[in-house]
Scaffold this active site. Structure first.
Site, PDB file in Angstrom:
ATOM      1  N   GLU A   1       6.077  -4.491  21.462  1.00  0.00           N
ATOM      2  CA  GLU A   1       6.108  -4.945  20.062  1.00  0.00           C
ATOM      3  C   GLU A   1       5.416  -6.295  19.897  1.00  0.00           C
ATOM      4  OE1 GLU A   1       6.755  -3.250  17.566  1.00  0.00           O
ATOM      5  OE2 GLU A   1       7.748  -1.532  18.455  1.00  0.00           O
TER       6      GLU A   1
ATOM      7  N   TYR B   1      11.278  -8.703  12.435  1.00  0.00           N
ATOM      8  CA  TYR B   1      10.692  -7.417  12.807  1.00  0.00           C
ATOM      9  C   TYR B   1      10.949  -7.086  14.279  1.00  0.00           C
ATOM     10  CZ  TYR B   1       7.474  -3.976  14.497  1.00  0.00           C
ATOM     11  OH  TYR B   1       6.969  -2.874  15.143  1.00  0.00           O
TER      12      TYR B   1
ATOM     13  N   ASP C   1       7.287  -3.807   9.380  1.00  0.00           N
ATOM     14  CA  ASP C   1       5.951  -4.370   9.589  1.00  0.00           C
ATOM     15  C   ASP C   1       5.054  -3.929   8.436  1.00  0.00           C
ATOM     16  OD1 ASP C   1       5.465  -1.696  10.079  1.00  0.00           O
ATOM     17  OD2 ASP C   1       4.558  -2.001  12.050  1.00  0.00           O
TER      18      ASP C   1
END
Length: 371
Positions: A47, A130, A148
């Site tokens: 990520e 996020y 996102d």
């Protein structure tokens, strides 16, 4: 939790929406290396890498990173030069520095286990809403939103949300929407499915609505306004910096490199000596040569220009003229230390981390040198 009035949320059949989305994801999801398991460390690394970087670009970086640092312990013990080399070319190097600091904290304070609560994981360096939501939902199955750009685009169309996604406060609206829609029995696949839908089907500009598994639930499609969403009004201003950079060799054929400052853009990465200049100065090799002489307190000669390089950062454009040159005398050891300079051979260059623009410069140099 703050509530928002989203009219389409009252009309959507959440169970059918979840089933349609999850069934599509089960069949169509891409085979990505970080999806092999739900290891929190792998999810975390992927990520961070995927922020502002395309999936196709990330895949080889992720695989190499995991071969170098297969565990959090291995990564926490790694030297900064090794970490930067692993990240070389991905850009936004503060991401890997923050990741390194956070992993060290996990090793030291949490016994090597990535925290599984929003309150604790959000305190780690570089872990924003996020990233926290992605780790908690994908790795731990917690019903947390991971919002996102892809998710905001998808939900702005499905729920006809006409708020400007460039405004930070708008994220809260989408986080609320995800909490209302999320499939609590499979949060991992639900959040990944929203991201995947945005990457493959519900793309910027003109989405592929006829291929969309949740088209029947989409308010924007029903009104024919899908190409008008999401709304994003923020404009970024870009600054242009004109530079001269030189690949300087000594009598032994070694190349002079310099470590960038510990703070700021591209901190602690290696570069070839350079300086920025006012565009009012016309192309003048003697002037450039004098600037390098003053910088290193040594006699040197610049050759003809090798090439021109342009490199775009998020708010910055570098325009650089590249020269080769020869350092006639030895550079004083105190100057080397003070200016963070180092003489290296080609093998050492390949082992150190250089930002992309300096990799381009070196490639141009080798091309000319090899004829």
């Amino acid at each position: 939790m703050e509530k928002f009035q989203i009219e389409a949320l009252n009309e959507i059949d959440r169970t059918i929406f979840q089933n349609d989305l999850l069934e599509w994801f089960g069949k169509e999801q891409r085979d990505l290396p970080w999806r092999k398991d739900q290891d929190p460390y792998k999810v975390w690394v992927s990520e961070i890498m995927l922020q502002q970087t395309r999936v196709d670009t990330v895949i080889p970086y992720f695989e190499r990173f995991m071969s170098w640092f297969p565990t959090m312990e291995a990564f926490s013990l790694a030297e900064e030069d090794k970490i930067l080399k692993a990240w070389e070319g991905l850009g936004y190097y503060s991401r890997v520095r923050n990741l390194h600091s956070a992993v060290k904290e996990v090793q030291e304070i949490y016994g090597g286990k990535v925290p599984d609560t929003l309150e604790v994981i959000s305190k780690l360096k570089g872990v924003g809403p996020y990233t926290a939501g992605a780790i908690l939902s994908i790795a731990y199955g917690k019903p947390e939103p991971a919002v996102d750009g892809n998710v905001m685009r998808v939900l702005s169309r499905i729920l006809l949300i006409k708020e400007d996604i460039a405004k930070p406060k708008t994220r809260k609206i989408f986080e609320y929407a995800v909490r209302e829609l999320i499939a609590k029995h499979n949060t991992s696949h639900f959040n990944q499915a929203l991201m995947e839908l945005g990457a493959l089907i519900c793309t910027p500009g003109t989405p592929s609505c006829l291929l969309c598994p949740v088209r029947e639930h989409c308010s924007a499609f029903n009104e024919g306004v899908q190409s008008e969403l999401p709304i994003k009004n923020q404009k970024k201003s870009s600054k242009t910096v004109h530079m001269i950079s030189a690949i300087l060799t000594n009598k032994e054929g070694k190349i002079l490199i310099r470590k960038r400052p510990s703070n700021g853009l591209l901190a602690n990465l290696w570069e070839f000596p350079n300086f920025s200049y006012n565009t009012k100065i016309l192309s003048n090799r003697d002037y450039y040569m004098d600037e390098f002489k003053k910088e290193f307190n040594v006699d040197l000669e610049l050759g003809l220009p090798l090439s021109k390089i342009e490199h775009v950062f998020s708010h910055l454009l570098w325009k650089a003229d590249i020269y080769s040159g020869i350092v006639v005398d030895n550079i004083n050891n105190e100057v080397l230390k003070e200016k963070r300079l180092k003489w290296v051979d080609q093998k050492e260059i390949e082992e150190l981390a250089f930002p992309v623009p300096f990799q381009k410069m070196y490639s141009a140099y080798l091309e000319v040198k090899q004829g």
